[in-house]
Design an enzyme around this catalytic site. Structure first.
Site, mmCIF file in Angstrom:
data_model
loop_
_atom_site.group_PDB
_atom_site.id
_atom_site.type_symbol
_atom_site.label_atom_id
_atom_site.label_comp_id
_atom_site.label_asym_id
_atom_site.label_seq_id
_atom_site.Cartn_x
_atom_site.Cartn_y
_atom_site.Cartn_z
ATOM 1 N N SER A 307 -28.982 14.105 -0.335
ATOM 2 C CA SER A 307 -27.946 13.121 -0.579
ATOM 3 C C SER A 307 -28.411 11.688 -0.332
ATOM 4 O O SER A 307 -29.224 11.162 -1.081
ATOM 5 C CB SER A 307 -26.725 13.474 0.268
ATOM 6 O OG SER A 307 -25.607 12.748 -0.150
ATOM 7 N N ASP A 318 -38.938 4.783 -7.317
ATOM 8 C CA ASP A 318 -38.787 4.237 -8.669
ATOM 9 C C ASP A 318 -39.208 2.780 -8.747
ATOM 10 O O ASP A 318 -39.735 2.327 -9.773
ATOM 11 C CB ASP A 318 -37.337 4.381 -9.141
ATOM 12 C CG ASP A 318 -36.984 5.809 -9.513
ATOM 13 O OD1 ASP A 318 -37.892 6.665 -9.517
ATOM 14 O OD2 ASP A 318 -35.800 6.079 -9.791
ATOM 15 N N LYS A 332 -29.071 17.007 -4.064
ATOM 16 C CA LYS A 332 -27.618 16.844 -3.954
ATOM 17 C C LYS A 332 -27.255 15.454 -4.463
ATOM 18 O O LYS A 332 -27.443 14.465 -3.775
ATOM 19 C CB LYS A 332 -27.188 17.040 -2.504
ATOM 20 C CG LYS A 332 -25.682 17.224 -2.325
ATOM 21 C CD LYS A 332 -25.004 15.909 -2.083
ATOM 22 C CE LYS A 332 -23.527 16.113 -1.801
ATOM 23 N NZ LYS A 332 -22.833 14.817 -1.608
#
Length: 495
Positions: A307, A318, A332
């Site tokens: 999460s 990224d 999740k």
């Protein structure tokens, strides 16, 4: 008939139904009324005619849980008994004396794992390894088998300012000592360092390394952003040259904490976006002011990182701000909204949106997903390091040794952490290869980007319905608990 109509009206107007615009999307008003009528008729028949009397509230709560079972593993109904513990897990704050306790499997004795620095228990002289003999005159040996921890937590927690009597058997002492300890507000830290210093505070600079910082985040709670900011400031003053962010075993927490912590490390661009059926898309973007840059970073993750942990690790990966080392994360990618019911006495934790990483790649692991599908956060190429169950157990023991506060004693554990070792090797290569990276960590000065200046870290507001990420599915919790029970370290509770 009158009673049935009254019960139906009660359900319709007491908050058990959806607002009219949402009803129209799912079914006509007539169909909705007929469905509610089936429910009320069934409730009435059970209440009147079941062979034995039944508790009406238990029936309603069972019905709530039954409905939620048709949704997803992350939505749940939180009754009044569980709501206090749920809020404490978010706030990481309660009234107590400030110790972590465990139960010895063989003797069933309550043992102090560690006192929290600066708390009433620490000031009273309680230390790691001490046994708790009595609490308020009641012998802990008389606590029911299997309920020792539960009873101890119940008795030692309470209103700040009130006194609790605790009889302690210190290690090596001939006789036990009774201490009168005044409870205080205990804030369980979520940001941990490499080791305790001589003053009993966390040191975030790694021992034996050349100015490499280490921050371990246990979960994303209301105080995490402020704690994290303080740790970064301390490392900055000490001349940090590289940083390890350890998110292993971190199950998640507040979305706001995840975005704020990500924002500490990137100057611009998307951190994460969320999309829901009846909510507008939210895009969380980074701000230049207050960014900590000028040093390489490693993020450690494993299969229990979920999460909010995945939001941070995916964002930094990224944006190429850090490399990710370890194992593929849990997967999740949904947001739960905590909706108060009955004036805040109970609550509904409901999945209302999904979140997406900056690259657009999927994080959420669907029920039928395979290892070949796209989900979770994968380590950077060449940096996947899997740990066996035996290694996980040794890692947990090693961590517990470092979390135990002892007077003048260094942690006693020889476990070599291969995931940490892989990350440190990369950091050292970066520091050797890039002279510019040797500069101490510096934050961009406030005011240079006034339109996007970061606000000072502050406690998360308790606004009702605030979005909160709580990734503990039943399967996830069971796996963690089963793993902990199998360890010599044993489960631990703070009181």
């Amino acid at each position: 008939m009158v009673r049935r109509v009254m019960v139906l009206a009660l359900f319709l107007f007491a908050g058990f139904c959806c607002p009219a615009p949402q009803i129209a999307q799912a079914a006509t008003e007539d169909e909705y009324f007929e469905l509610m009528k089936v429910f009320v008729d069934s409730f009435e028949q059970i209440d009147r005619n079941f062979v034995e009397p039944v508790d009406r509230r238990e029936l309603i709560e069972a019905a709530m849980r039954g409905m939620i079972l048709k949704l997803d593993p992350h939505s749940t109904y939180i009754n009044s008994n569980d709501l206090k513990q749920f809020n404490e897990s978010v706030d990481q704050e309660f009234g107590g004396i400030g110790i972590q306790v465990s139960v010895e499997p063989k003797t069933r004795n309550l043992m102090v794992m560690t006192p929290l620095p600066g708390t009433p228990a620490y000031k009273a002289g309680i230390r790691a390894g001490d046994h708790i003999i009595e609490i308020d005159g009641k012998a802990t040996a008389d606590f029911g088998f299997g309920h020792e921890m539960e009873k101890a937590v119940e008795m030692m927690r309470g209103k700040p300012g009130e006194t609790v009597s605790v009889k302690i058997q210190h290690i090596g002492a001939p006789n036990p000592e009774t201490l009168e300890i005044v409870r205080a507000v205990i804030k369980t830290p979520t940001v941990l360092g490499d080791h305790y210093d001589s003053d009993g505070n966390w040191s975030f600079m790694m021992e034996g390394e050349d100015k490499i910082g280490y921050i371990r985040l246990t979960n994303f709670a209301r105080n995490s952003v402020e704690e994290f900011h303080d740790a970064l400031e301390k490392l900055k003053k000490e001349g940090m040259r590289g940083l390890v962010l350890d998110l292993r075993f971190n199950p998640g927490g507040l979305l706001s904490a995840a975005t704020a912590i990500s924002d500490f490390f990137i100057e611009s661009g998307v951190i994460v976006s969320t999309k829901g059926r009846n909510t507008e898309e939210q895009v969380f973007k980074a701000h230049r002011a207050g960014t900590y840059s000028g040093f390489p970073m490693v993020v450690l993750v494993n299969r229990f990182s979920a999460s909010a942990s995945e939001i941070v690790s995916a964002c930094l990966q990224d944006h190429k701000r850090a490399i990710v080392v370890g194992e593929r994360t849990y997967g999740k990618g949904s947001v739960q909204n905590v909706i108060p019911l009955e004036g805040g006495k109970t609550a509904l934790k409901l999945t209302t949106a999904s979140y997406h990483r900056p690259s657009g790649k999927n994080i959420h692991r669907l029920p039928k997903a395979t290892e070949k599908d796209e989900w979770g956060v994968m380590p950077n190429e060449g940096f996947e390091v899997k740990l066996s169950d035996d290694d996980l157990e040794k890692l947990a023991i090693s961590r517990r040794e470092r979390e135990t506060l002892r007077s003048g004693e260094a942690p006693k554990n020889e476990f070599v952490d291969p995931q940490l070792g892989k990350g440190l090797a990369w950091l050292k290569d970066q520091l050797t290869a890039k002279p510019d990276a040797e500069k101490p960590a510096n934050a961009v000065e406030k005011g240079k980007d006034k339109d996007s200046e970061k606000p000072e870290p502050k406690a998360e507001s308790k606004k009702e319905g605030a979005a909160i990420l709580v990734p503990r599915t039943n399967l996830f919790v069971d796996a963690i608990l089963e793993f902990l029970r199998a360890q010599p370290g044993r489960p631990v509770r703070a009181v």
